[in-house]
Design a protein around this motif. Structure first.
Motif, PDB file in Angstrom:
ATOM      1  N   LYS A 383       0.830  -1.212   0.000  1.00  0.00           N
ATOM      2  CA  LYS A 383       0.000   0.000   0.000  1.00  0.00           C
ATOM      3  C   LYS A 383       0.862   1.260   0.000  1.00  0.00           C
ATOM      4  O   LYS A 383       0.600   2.220  -0.736  1.00  0.00           O
ATOM      5  CB  LYS A 383      -0.918  -0.030   1.221  1.00  0.00           C
ATOM      6  CG  LYS A 383      -1.867   1.156   1.314  1.00  0.00           C
ATOM      7  CD  LYS A 383      -2.760   1.024   2.529  1.00  0.00           C
ATOM      8  CE  LYS A 383      -3.710   2.227   2.630  1.00  0.00           C
ATOM      9  NZ  LYS A 383      -4.580   2.109   3.820  1.00  0.00           N
ATOM     10  N   ILE A 384       1.929   1.253   0.814  1.00  0.00           N
ATOM     11  CA  ILE A 384       2.821   2.428   0.866  1.00  0.00           C
ATOM     12  C   ILE A 384       3.509   2.635  -0.473  1.00  0.00           C
ATOM     13  O   ILE A 384       3.605   3.756  -0.995  1.00  0.00           O
ATOM     14  CB  ILE A 384       3.849   2.249   1.995  1.00  0.00           C
ATOM     15  CG1 ILE A 384       3.132   2.275   3.354  1.00  0.00           C
ATOM     16  CG2 ILE A 384       4.915   3.335   1.937  1.00  0.00           C
ATOM     17  CD1 ILE A 384       4.045   1.955   4.515  1.00  0.00           C
ATOM     18  N   TRP A 385       4.016   1.543  -1.086  1.00  0.00           N
ATOM     19  CA  TRP A 385       4.696   1.664  -2.372  1.00  0.00           C
ATOM     20  C   TRP A 385       3.741   2.175  -3.466  1.00  0.00           C
ATOM     21  O   TRP A 385       4.111   2.993  -4.293  1.00  0.00           O
ATOM     22  CB  TRP A 385       5.274   0.317  -2.777  1.00  0.00           C
ATOM     23  CG  TRP A 385       6.411  -0.120  -1.900  1.00  0.00           C
ATOM     24  CD1 TRP A 385       7.218   0.684  -1.152  1.00  0.00           C
ATOM     25  CD2 TRP A 385       6.825  -1.450  -1.633  1.00  0.00           C
ATOM     26  NE1 TRP A 385       8.129  -0.058  -0.448  1.00  0.00           N
ATOM     27  CE2 TRP A 385       7.921  -1.383  -0.714  1.00  0.00           C
ATOM     28  CE3 TRP A 385       6.420  -2.710  -2.067  1.00  0.00           C
ATOM     29  CZ2 TRP A 385       8.583  -2.506  -0.258  1.00  0.00           C
ATOM     30  CZ3 TRP A 385       7.087  -3.831  -1.598  1.00  0.00           C
ATOM     31  CH2 TRP A 385       8.148  -3.726  -0.709  1.00  0.00           C
ATOM     32  N   ALA A 386       2.515   1.666  -3.456  1.00  0.00           N
ATOM     33  CA  ALA A 386       1.544   2.126  -4.452  1.00  0.00           C
ATOM     34  C   ALA A 386       1.249   3.622  -4.276  1.00  0.00           C
ATOM     35  O   ALA A 386       1.111   4.373  -5.247  1.00  0.00           O
ATOM     36  CB  ALA A 386       0.262   1.303  -4.347  1.00  0.00           C
ATOM     37  N   LYS A 387       1.145   4.056  -3.015  1.00  0.00           N
ATOM     38  CA  LYS A 387       0.902   5.475  -2.741  1.00  0.00           C
ATOM     39  C   LYS A 387       2.054   6.331  -3.256  1.00  0.00           C
ATOM     40  O   LYS A 387       1.847   7.368  -3.904  1.00  0.00           O
ATOM     41  CB  LYS A 387       0.702   5.671  -1.247  1.00  0.00           C
ATOM     42  CG  LYS A 387       0.423   7.113  -0.844  1.00  0.00           C
ATOM     43  CD  LYS A 387       0.216   7.214   0.652  1.00  0.00           C
ATOM     44  CE  LYS A 387      -0.034   8.669   1.079  1.00  0.00           C
ATOM     45  NZ  LYS A 387      -0.216   8.760   2.546  1.00  0.00           N
ATOM     46  N   ARG A 388       3.292   5.900  -2.989  1.00  0.00           N
ATOM     47  CA  ARG A 388       4.465   6.647  -3.467  1.00  0.00           C
ATOM     48  C   ARG A 388       4.518   6.680  -4.990  1.00  0.00           C
ATOM     49  O   ARG A 388       4.842   7.703  -5.587  1.00  0.00           O
ATOM     50  CB  ARG A 388       5.742   5.999  -2.919  1.00  0.00           C
ATOM     51  CG  ARG A 388       5.840   5.996  -1.402  1.00  0.00           C
ATOM     52  CD  ARG A 388       5.833   7.390  -0.829  1.00  0.00           C
ATOM     53  NE  ARG A 388       6.062   7.358   0.625  1.00  0.00           N
ATOM     54  CZ  ARG A 388       5.878   8.388   1.419  1.00  0.00           C
ATOM     55  NH1 ARG A 388       5.437   9.528   0.920  1.00  0.00           N
ATOM     56  NH2 ARG A 388       6.112   8.284   2.726  1.00  0.00           N
ATOM     57  N   GLN A 389       4.194   5.557  -5.629  1.00  0.00           N
ATOM     58  CA  GLN A 389       4.205   5.512  -7.089  1.00  0.00           C
ATOM     59  C   GLN A 389       3.179   6.477  -7.665  1.00  0.00           C
ATOM     60  O   GLN A 389       3.445   7.175  -8.660  1.00  0.00           O
ATOM     61  CB  GLN A 389       3.914   4.084  -7.560  1.00  0.00           C
ATOM     62  CG  GLN A 389       3.960   3.901  -9.071  1.00  0.00           C
ATOM     63  CD  GLN A 389       5.345   4.129  -9.626  1.00  0.00           C
ATOM     64  OE1 GLN A 389       6.315   3.706  -9.013  1.00  0.00           O
ATOM     65  NE2 GLN A 389       5.441   4.782 -10.766  1.00  0.00           N
ATOM     66  N   THR A 390       2.012   6.544  -7.044  1.00  0.00           N
ATOM     67  CA  THR A 390       0.983   7.477  -7.517  1.00  0.00           C
ATOM     68  C   THR A 390       1.451   8.925  -7.376  1.00  0.00           C
ATOM     69  O   THR A 390       1.246   9.763  -8.263  1.00  0.00           O
ATOM     70  CB  THR A 390      -0.306   7.256  -6.718  1.00  0.00           C
ATOM     71  OG1 THR A 390      -0.726   5.895  -6.858  1.00  0.00           O
ATOM     72  CG2 THR A 390      -1.411   8.165  -7.228  1.00  0.00           C
ATOM     73  N   GLN A 391       2.099   9.222  -6.258  1.00  0.00           N
ATOM     74  CA  GLN A 391       2.616  10.589  -6.061  1.00  0.00           C
ATOM     75  C   GLN A 391       3.669  10.942  -7.099  1.00  0.00           C
ATOM     76  O   GLN A 391       3.659  12.048  -7.661  1.00  0.00           O
ATOM     77  CB  GLN A 391       3.191  10.706  -4.645  1.00  0.00           C
ATOM     78  CG  GLN A 391       2.144  10.606  -3.550  1.00  0.00           C
ATOM     79  CD  GLN A 391       2.762  10.595  -2.159  1.00  0.00           C
ATOM     80  OE1 GLN A 391       3.979  10.493  -2.020  1.00  0.00           O
ATOM     81  NE2 GLN A 391       1.911  10.682  -1.134  1.00  0.00           N
ATOM     82  N   ARG A 394       2.038  11.537 -10.388  1.00  0.00           N
ATOM     83  CA  ARG A 394       1.361  12.828 -10.403  1.00  0.00           C
ATOM     84  C   ARG A 394       2.360  13.979 -10.593  1.00  0.00           C
ATOM     85  O   ARG A 394       2.141  14.919 -11.365  1.00  0.00           O
ATOM     86  CB  ARG A 394       0.577  13.010  -9.102  1.00  0.00           C
ATOM     87  CG  ARG A 394      -0.297  14.267  -9.125  1.00  0.00           C
ATOM     88  CD  ARG A 394      -1.041  14.447  -7.808  1.00  0.00           C
ATOM     89  NE  ARG A 394      -1.952  13.340  -7.576  1.00  0.00           N
ATOM     90  CZ  ARG A 394      -1.800  12.448  -6.621  1.00  0.00           C
ATOM     91  NH1 ARG A 394      -0.758  12.545  -5.807  1.00  0.00           N
ATOM     92  NH2 ARG A 394      -2.668  11.475  -6.465  1.00  0.00           N
TER      93      ARG A 394
END
Length: 437
Positions: A383-391, A394
């Motif tokens: 979940k953390i890695w996916a959040k960082r990838q999205t950031q 963006r």
């Protein structure tokens, strides 16, 4: 001593001179007869006394001899009794010594088994801790890399913003517009292909799913028990999916376990009958059915139906470890107690007892808890890695949009912005791939 005889008074006597016959009583006076009778009585009394003394001495001698013989016999019996008592005492001491030695040997063997079990558990815990440390280290490295990348991107953005004063040429703007459209098209195609692939995987055939579970069972057994012989039963050949020949460290076969993998939506009792037949054909000691659906009414991750163990895939490794230890210990007992079938019966009774099931359930519950914790940490990291990838996506998209707008305004006045094209090569792995690593 004067010789004396006893004669009857009526005894006939003949006179040697005149040949006259007369009785003794007629020839001897009464006084003489009385005198001789008194002497006879005295003589008879003396003989009687002498005879009594002789008989008394003879009786005493015989009594003494009989008493001595009886005493000797009793002494011999006492000696024999003491000897038997000493032999019995020696036998008792030897039996106690043998019992103590056997108890000490059994205690030493049980202590060694407990130490080996504890060592295996300590090694497993150590491995889990090392994996946790490695995952945390990787997590910190990824977070540090992401922070460095965000800082580097921010620096590049600040540097380019300081250089941008006029718009660049329309040609560059069109090129970026086309590139953005191409990226969007590639992204849409990739997203569509990903959705199609996910849908195909979710709608995979039951046979393919079963083969995947079978391969997972075979791979888990091969990587965990490198001493054992793991054989896959070929397709089209009658038998279970995997045959495991348990071997000692010296390579000596200790028993066989057959594994059957079933991945279905509904439980079937026919699986048990088929696996029992396969067990008899293969002459296997144990049979295990690995299934994604448990029998009706069973909530535990494992159970035993007849002679077949029915388990869930998540408890495959601990169950395999336990059954393997059982076969090795059984092999040791067979070697140490050849011809003693009652030991095997006792072992079978122990395996069928509630105590053994409770111990297995404790081991599996502990393993399930550890597996759950590990899965929770993996999901949190994903979940953390996916959040960082999205950031990052963006930020990259915003930067490209800003550069495109500036190039459209400045025309060809900002040729340095062409370096922004290199940002296309900067990309992080997908969250799913990172999680797999």
């Amino acid at each position: 001593m004067q010789d004396k005889i006893i004669l009857d008074a009526n005894e006939s006597i003949i006179c040697p001179k005149c040949a006259h016959e007369f009785t003794l009583g007629d020839g001897i006076t009464r006084q003489t007869i009385d005198r001789h009778a008194e002497e006879f009585e005295a003589l008879l009394k003396a003989g009687r006394d002498e005879l009594e003394k002789h008989l008394t001495r003879d009786a005493q001698r015989k009594a003494t001899q009989a008493a001595a013989a009886e005493i000797a016999k009793l002494q011999e019996q006492v000696s024999n009794a003491k000897r038997a008592e000493r032999d019995a005492q020696a036998s008792i001491e030897q039996a106690r010594k043998d019992a103590r030695e056997k108890a000490a040997a059994d205690a030493e063997q049980e202590r060694k088994a407990l130490q080996e079990d504890l060592a295996r558990k300590d090694a497993a815990i150590k491995g889990f801790r090392e994996q946790e440390i490695e995952l945390r280290r990787q997590k910190q490295a990824v977070e540090e890399q992401q922070r460095n990348m965000e800082l580097e991107l921010q620096r590049k953005l600040d540097e380019e913003r300081g250089k941008i004063t006029v718009a660049i040429a329309q040609r560059e703007a069109d090129r970026f517009v086309m590139m953005e459209a191409e990226w969007r098209k590639k992204f849409d195609d990739a997203q569509k292909s990903n959705d199609d692939l996910r849908r195909k995987l979710e709608q995979g055939s039951q046979q393919l799913q079963g083969e995947v579970l079978e391969l997972e069972v075979e791979q888990s057994l091969t990587t965990t028990f490198f001493h054992d012989l793991i054989e896959e039963v070929k397709k089209g050949v009658r038998g279970a999916d995997v045959m495991q020949t348990v071997r000692t460290a010296a390579g000596i076969p200790a028993g066989k376990i057959i594994w059957e993998a079933k991945r279905a939506e509904n439980w079937s009792d026919k699986w048990l009958h088929k696996l029992k037949d396969d067990q008899q054909d293969a002459k296997a000691d144990l049979a295990v059915l690995v299934t994604t659906v448990m029998p009706k009414g069973v909530t535990d991750p494992f159970t035993r139906i007849g002679d077949v163990w029915v388990i869930s895939p998540q408890v495959l490794r601990p169950m395999a470890e336990t059954l393997r230890v059982i076969l090795l210990e059984t092999h040791k007992l067979r070697q140490a107690n050849v011809g003693k079938s009652e030991k095997v019966e006792q072992l079978y009774a122990y395996l069928s007892s509630p105590t053994f099931s409770q111990r297995i359930r404790t081991v599996l519950d502990t393993f399930s808890g550890m597996q759950t914790d590990l899965d929770s940490e993996r999901r949190a990291l994903t979940k953390i890695w996916a959040k960082r990838q999205t950031q990052i996506d963006r930020v990259t998209k915003s930067m490209v949009t800003v550069v495109g707008e500036l190039q459209g305004i400045a025309q060809e006045s900002l040729p340095d912005l062409q370096q922004i094209d290199t940002l296309e090569a900067i990309a992080l792995p997908e969250p799913e791939q990172t999680a797999n690593h």
